[in-house]
Design an enzyme around this catalytic site. Structure first.
Site, short mmCIF file in Angstrom:
data_model
loop_
_atom_site.label_atom_id
_atom_site.label_comp_id
_atom_site.label_asym_id
_atom_site.label_seq_id
_atom_site.Cartn_x
_atom_site.Cartn_y
_atom_site.Cartn_z
N TYR A 1 0.84 -1.20 0.00
CA TYR A 1 0.00 0.00 0.00
C TYR A 1 0.87 1.25 0.00
O TYR A 1 0.71 2.15 -0.84
CB TYR A 1 -0.92 -0.02 1.21
N LYS B 1 1.31 3.69 -3.42
CA LYS B 1 0.84 5.07 -3.29
C LYS B 1 1.99 6.05 -3.55
O LYS B 1 1.79 7.09 -4.20
CB LYS B 1 0.23 5.31 -1.92
#
Length: 596
Positions: free
Chosen positions: A336, A340
């Site tokens: 994650y 990102k």
């Protein structure tokens, strides 16, 4: 389909691209011996050094309604709870003190006037609060196009009606407009069938033409937040989609700003105070002298190739394994954070003349004030810990209680978004600006604090079990290694399940085996949770927020009242006891707020 998406993205992007760790004690508790130097001691005895605020009285738990120091009457706004407009919230004095001398401030209300927005992730937590706030403060806003994942346009409209118009979050607007509420909402919100993962977001030609001609601001709040997601899946949503969205933005005739919602945790494993800074292409979180440069296109190609070449039955697990390996290799905790960060790199590298703002919140939790305290959608990061603790299922955890847990209520995140849009959405400067919506440098709270507040709340207002008996909790136990925690939680699950007492050695073997398997699954799920959360339970970084503080200083006194962003104003003890935990009971556990 996923393999094609990755392959196509790779080709397209290629063409377009010009801590301190404590010693591993078995289980660390507070006994009568001399263990005061161990920061992992049980909370009750060594609770006080971790607190920043006065102790919370068990007699003062007040349910969901805001406490007196949270609510101040104000005739210009309404604050709703249980279908009654009860109060509004004035800004803390610090905002007035730091307000810009000009009464105009950054002209937020004027900016919203007749402005058209396009929002991705439209049924998500942040997007809903953002839509509600915009409609409540300026009904003269233009159209708000909402990208909805649905099979057709009618299904998209149905989702808007069910998940937005009928959502309790919009109670205040329902009261403001009465019988005209639905007509008002539908005159502003335009459902658009699409998918952020597809080219042009999968929007049909008619809607595409309308949006590219009319939209002024694009807000990307879509994202895949799963820590242990497959590499290809996370890349498509968090890295490739922002690049495609930027290409879409360049075709919008009136566009004045692209605002991208990211996270402070793109900063990865680095300790210290981390600044509000845009990522440059190829940055990693490791020492560049010992680590090769990160190549985003190579990572996309790697995931695509694995998807194509691995045996189909091995693909899901292998792509989860490779996601963690690649993240750790370059200094991020999980896929994650890494994907990102790479999404930010793509935006910065390809933005050209598009003005860009990146908002990076930390751990987003329930509303602090608006439209009422404690509204939340789904289990956020801290909530599985809080609720499992309140249900008696998690009496201990793998965590250093002195770790700063950076929390920010969602309504303050939304105020930062709106204020940043107003500041940067009119000048058409082709720059990139980053804002941290974070509390760790201005109003820090420790994990020990949070568990103490939770303990006090559940002792005064306990949950109940399936028999409607009150669940008794104990002070949280803290562990410094996964081995010590695993041993403890397996034993705790066995004792609480009655395995050792009720199912004796002479019992039915099949019954005993089934019971043992159930206990094992429960223990392993808690151990898995601890392993996922471990990096954040010992996190040593804090997030600088001087850009956000400067933004606050530039707001007028009136803007400070209507769009408060000052995290220093929050009393965390009051917030958790009287807003957040009651909100979890009401909105996450639903009507079973007093049960397990």
């Amino acid at each position: 389909m996923l393999s094609f998406s990755l392959g196509f993205a790779l080709a397209t992007l290629t063409r377009n691209s010009s801590m301190m760790i404590a010693s591993p004690h078995t289980a660390i508790r507070a006994h009568s011996n001399q263990e005061a130097n161990n920061s992992f001691l049980s909370s009750k005895r060594f609770r006080e050094p971790f607190l920043h605020l006065p102790r919370f009285s068990q007699n003062n738990v007040r349910g969901i309604a805001p406490s007196p120091n949270m609510a101040i009457k104000d005739k210009d706004n309404c604050n709703c709870r249980d279908n009654v407009c009860v109060a509004a919230f004035a800004a803390p004095p610090t905002i007035t003190d730091m307000a810009q001398e000009s009464q105009d401030g950054i002209r937020i209300i004027n900016f919203l006037e007749r402005r058209n927005f396009h929002i991705t992730g439209a049924t998500g937590f942040v997007a809903k609060v953002l839509v509600e706030k915009i409609l409540r403060v300026n009904p003269n806003v233009g159209k708000i196009y909402l990208l909805i994942k649905a099979k057709d346009e009618q299904a998209a409209m149905d989702r808007v009606k069910d998940e937005i118009i009928g959502c309790e979050l919009f109670t205040c607007l329902q009261q403001m407009y009465g019988d005209e509420y639905t007509d008002f909402i539908l005159s502003k919100l335009v459902p658009v069938k699409g998918d952020i993962r597809e080219w042009n977001m999968g929007i049909g030609d008619n809607s595409l033409r309308q949006i590219t001609q009319e939209v002024d601001v694009i807000i990307n709040s879509a994202g895949n937040t799963t820590f242990n997601e497959r590499y290809d899946t996370a890349l498509v949503t968090n890295t490739i989609a922002p690049s495609r969205l930027l290409s879409f933005a360049k075709n919008c005739r009136k566009l004045s700003l692209l605002l991208h919602l990211s996270t402070t945790y793109v900063n990865g494993e680095r300790p210290g105070v981390l600044m509000e800074k845009a990522f440059e292409m190829g940055e990693s979180r490791m020492d560049s002298s010992t680590q090769s440069k990160l190549d985003v296109h190579h990572e996309i190609s790697l995931a695509s190739d694995l998807n194509k070449t691995l045996p189909p039955n091995e693909v899901p697990q292998k792509l989860k394994e490779i996601s963690l390996a690649r993240a750790r290799m370059y200094g991020w905790h999980n896929v994650y954070e890494m994907t990102k960060a790479m999404g930010e790199m793509m935006i910065n590298a390809e933005r050209g003349g598009v003005p860009v703002v990146i908002i990076c919140p930390s751990v987003i939790e329930s509303t602090f004030q608006e439209p009422f305290p404690g509204w939340i959608q789904g289990n956020r990061m801290l909530d599985p810990l809080i609720l499992s603790y309140g249900k008696g299922r998690l009496p201990g955890f793998l965590v250093d209680p002195s770790t700063i847990m950076d929390v920010v209520p969602v309504d303050l995140v939304v105020n930062v978004i709106i204020a940043a849009m107003a500041k940067h959405g009119t000048g058409m400067s082709p720059g990139i600006d980053v804002y941290h919506a974070a509390s760790s440098t201005v109003n820090p709270m420790t994990m020990g604090d949070m568990f103490n507040y939770s303990c006090d709340h559940f002792e005064a207002s306990p949950l109940t079990d399936n028999k409607e008996d009150k669940i008794q909790i104990t002070d949280m136990e803290y562990f410094s290694s996964i081995d010590s925690f695993s041993s403890y939680i397996r034993k705790d699950v066995e004792e609480k399940s009655g395995l050792s007492k009720e199912i004796g050695p002479d019992s039915n073997p099949k019954q005993r085996s089934s019971f043992e398997a159930s206990c094992k699954r429960m223990a392993e799920s808690l151990i898995h949770l601890a392993m996922l959360y471990e990096p954040y339970m010992f996190y040593r970084a804090r997030f600088d927020s001087r850009n956000t503080r400067k933004l606050m200083e530039q707001m007028s006194a009136e803007e400070g009242n209507r769009f408060p962003v000052d995290l220093m104003s929050i009393n965390w003890e009051d917030y958790f006891a009287n807003a957040h935990i009651p909100g979890l009971k009401r909105h996450v556990i639903k009507k079973a707020s007093s049960s397990s």
